[in-house]
Design a protein around this motif. Structure first.
Motif, PDB file in Angstrom:
ATOM      1  N   GLY A 124     -58.617  -1.986  32.717  1.00 19.71           N
ATOM      2  CA  GLY A 124     -58.572  -1.284  31.561  1.00 19.71           C
ATOM      3  C   GLY A 124     -59.598   0.153  31.687  1.00 19.71           C
ATOM      4  O   GLY A 124     -59.013   1.092  30.953  1.00 19.71           O
ATOM      5  N   LEU A 125     -60.876   0.031  32.067  1.00 20.72           N
ATOM      6  CA  LEU A 125     -61.739   1.231  32.192  1.00 20.72           C
ATOM      7  C   LEU A 125     -61.005   2.305  33.065  1.00 20.72           C
ATOM      8  O   LEU A 125     -61.036   3.341  32.526  1.00 20.72           O
ATOM      9  CB  LEU A 125     -62.895   0.719  32.806  1.00 20.72           C
ATOM     10  CG  LEU A 125     -63.956  -0.055  31.991  1.00 20.72           C
ATOM     11  CD1 LEU A 125     -64.967  -0.712  32.714  1.00 20.72           C
ATOM     12  CD2 LEU A 125     -64.437   0.864  30.680  1.00 20.72           C
ATOM     13  N   SER A 126     -60.180   1.922  34.102  1.00 22.55           N
ATOM     14  CA  SER A 126     -59.632   2.785  34.879  1.00 22.55           C
ATOM     15  C   SER A 126     -58.540   3.693  34.047  1.00 22.55           C
ATOM     16  O   SER A 126     -58.010   4.710  34.657  1.00 22.55           O
ATOM     17  CB  SER A 126     -59.060   2.214  36.265  1.00 22.55           C
ATOM     18  OG  SER A 126     -57.911   1.389  35.792  1.00 22.55           O
ATOM     19  N   PHE A 127     -58.118   3.277  33.064  1.00 24.97           N
ATOM     20  CA  PHE A 127     -56.962   3.946  32.245  1.00 24.97           C
ATOM     21  C   PHE A 127     -57.506   4.414  30.969  1.00 24.97           C
ATOM     22  O   PHE A 127     -56.552   4.549  30.266  1.00 24.97           O
ATOM     23  CB  PHE A 127     -56.011   2.863  31.948  1.00 24.97           C
ATOM     24  CG  PHE A 127     -54.882   2.329  33.033  1.00 24.97           C
ATOM     25  CD1 PHE A 127     -53.648   3.287  33.165  1.00 24.97           C
ATOM     26  CD2 PHE A 127     -55.108   1.493  33.888  1.00 24.97           C
ATOM     27  CE1 PHE A 127     -52.494   2.925  34.117  1.00 24.97           C
ATOM     28  CE2 PHE A 127     -54.221   1.335  35.052  1.00 24.97           C
ATOM     29  CZ  PHE A 127     -53.041   1.901  34.916  1.00 24.97           C
ATOM     30  N   LEU A 128     -58.720   4.422  30.658  1.00 30.16           N
ATOM     31  CA  LEU A 128     -59.238   5.087  29.369  1.00 30.16           C
ATOM     32  C   LEU A 128     -58.741   6.331  29.055  1.00 30.16           C
ATOM     33  O   LEU A 128     -58.549   6.953  28.185  1.00 30.16           O
ATOM     34  CB  LEU A 128     -60.568   4.988  29.736  1.00 30.16           C
ATOM     35  CG  LEU A 128     -61.156   3.590  29.339  1.00 30.16           C
ATOM     36  CD1 LEU A 128     -62.870   3.592  29.464  1.00 30.16           C
ATOM     37  CD2 LEU A 128     -61.108   3.021  27.852  1.00 30.16           C
ATOM     38  N   GLY A 129     -58.619   7.261  30.294  1.00 30.13           N
ATOM     39  CA  GLY A 129     -58.257   8.660  30.391  1.00 30.13           C
ATOM     40  C   GLY A 129     -56.707   8.833  29.715  1.00 30.13           C
ATOM     41  O   GLY A 129     -56.408  10.120  29.364  1.00 30.13           O
ATOM     42  N   ASP A 130     -55.914   7.828  30.179  1.00 32.81           N
ATOM     43  CA  ASP A 130     -54.642   7.811  29.627  1.00 32.81           C
ATOM     44  C   ASP A 130     -54.347   7.677  28.236  1.00 32.81           C
ATOM     45  O   ASP A 130     -53.047   7.383  27.745  1.00 32.81           O
ATOM     46  CB  ASP A 130     -53.796   7.057  30.750  1.00 32.81           C
ATOM     47  CG  ASP A 130     -53.873   7.363  32.054  1.00 32.81           C
ATOM     48  OD1 ASP A 130     -54.031   8.638  32.293  1.00 32.81           O
ATOM     49  OD2 ASP A 130     -54.038   6.679  32.813  1.00 32.81           O
ATOM     50  N   GLY A 131     -55.102   7.124  27.236  1.00 31.88           N
ATOM     51  CA  GLY A 131     -54.829   6.922  26.098  1.00 31.88           C
ATOM     52  C   GLY A 131     -54.932   5.294  25.699  1.00 31.88           C
ATOM     53  O   GLY A 131     -54.871   4.446  26.491  1.00 31.88           O
ATOM     54  N   HIS A 132     -54.848   5.169  24.420  1.00 30.02           N
ATOM     55  CA  HIS A 132     -54.889   3.680  23.952  1.00 30.02           C
ATOM     56  C   HIS A 132     -53.566   2.984  24.636  1.00 30.02           C
ATOM     57  O   HIS A 132     -53.915   1.758  24.717  1.00 30.02           O
ATOM     58  CB  HIS A 132     -54.845   3.771  22.363  1.00 30.02           C
ATOM     59  CG  HIS A 132     -54.854   2.336  21.610  1.00 30.02           C
ATOM     60  ND1 HIS A 132     -55.625   1.530  21.727  1.00 30.02           N
ATOM     61  CD2 HIS A 132     -53.770   1.619  21.183  1.00 30.02           C
ATOM     62  CE1 HIS A 132     -55.497   0.353  20.956  1.00 30.02           C
ATOM     63  NE2 HIS A 132     -54.276   0.514  20.675  1.00 30.02           N
TER      64      HIS A 132
END
Length: 279
Positions: A124-132
């Protein structure tokens, strides 16, 4: 106080001990069978080894299934608990890092302390920059992955529950063939040989059923236990990412994953033919 559960050789010894007890119950069941009507009431004592030998060749695969049953039950009981899926110490540490806004530190902690909770949080942390939406989709994908990995092992209990009665039935068929062969060659005048073949039939059938019944019981029990554990894990993980400031994390790269997608070479390169892009 945290209880230490034995691993490695100690756990294997525990499984073998429980499997021995399981087959001891089969032996007791066979010993308590009522004698045939009209037969002399002679008390005979048979050891577990005697019963094992009397059961025939099918006792070897049934023994292997019993050891696998005990091993899987002990192992899956440990894996499906919420404290194993989401260790409280790890949850508390990640929560503190989230409160401090140290998402890079949280990622590094999750990477260095693998568990179902930390693996899900790390993804989940690795996808933070891609939005909610991308982060939530990644969380649910990782939760399903953790659930499937354990559910696959639980399904082996169902396989054991299905196969052991079939193995016992095979022993029943071979025992009946031996009994009819004895009856054909010796007639009914030699009851000792006939009873030996019939004993193989009864022991093989009883052994298969004694393994199949607890296998199905543990299958349903552990499957429900896993569902409860995964639900608790989902609740813990989703509470971490609730109210996440995605606006401040747009295009941020928290993790260490390598990105392979790049600008198309016909755009980045100079003088590249437009026809190549069409193909």
């Amino acid at each position: 106080m945290t209880r230490h559960i034995p691993n490695g050789p100690a756990r294997l010894f525990l499984c073998l001990l429980l499997a021995f007890g399981l087959f001891s119950s089969v032996s007791v069941f066979a010993q308590e069978a009522a004698p045939a009507e009209g037969a002399p009431a002679v008390e005979e004592h048979h050891t577990l080894i005697d019963r094992f030998i009397e059961g025939g060749w099918v006792m070897y695969p049934i023994t292997a299934c019993s050891v696998a049953l005990v091993w899987l039950t002990v192992d899956l009981w440990m894996r499906t608990g919420l404290k194993k899926l989401a260790p409280p110490a790890q949850v508390a540490q990640v929560q503190d890092l989230f409160r401090a806004g140290d998402y890079v530190g949280a990622y590094q902690f999750c990477k260095g302390n693998p568990s179902a909770f930390t693996n899900t949080s790390r993804v989940g942390l690795s996808f933070l920059g891609d939005g909610h939406e991308a982060t939530e989709a990644a969380l649910f994908t990782e939760l399903n992955k953790a659930n499937s990995a354990i559910q696959t092992r639980i399904n082996y209990l169902s396989v054991i529950g299905v196969c052991t009665p079939m193995i016992g039935l095979t022993g029943t068929v071979t025992g009946m063939m031996s009994a009819f062969s004895t009856l054909k060659t010796s007639g009914a005048g030699d009851p000792a040989k006939l009873s030996g073949a019939i004993g193989e039939v009864l022991i093989a059938t009883a052994s298969g059923l004694f393994i199949a019944v607890p296998a199905f019981m543990f299958f349903y029990f552990l499957r429900n236990r896993l569902q409860v554990g995964i639900s608790g894990l989902q609740e813990i993980v989703m509470s971490l990412f609730r109210k996440m400031p995605y606006a401040h994390l747009k295009d941020a790269h928290v993790g260490e994953e390598e990105f392979y997608a790049a600008i198309p070479n016909w755009v980045a390169g100079e003088g590249a033919p437009v026809v190549a892009a069409a193909h």
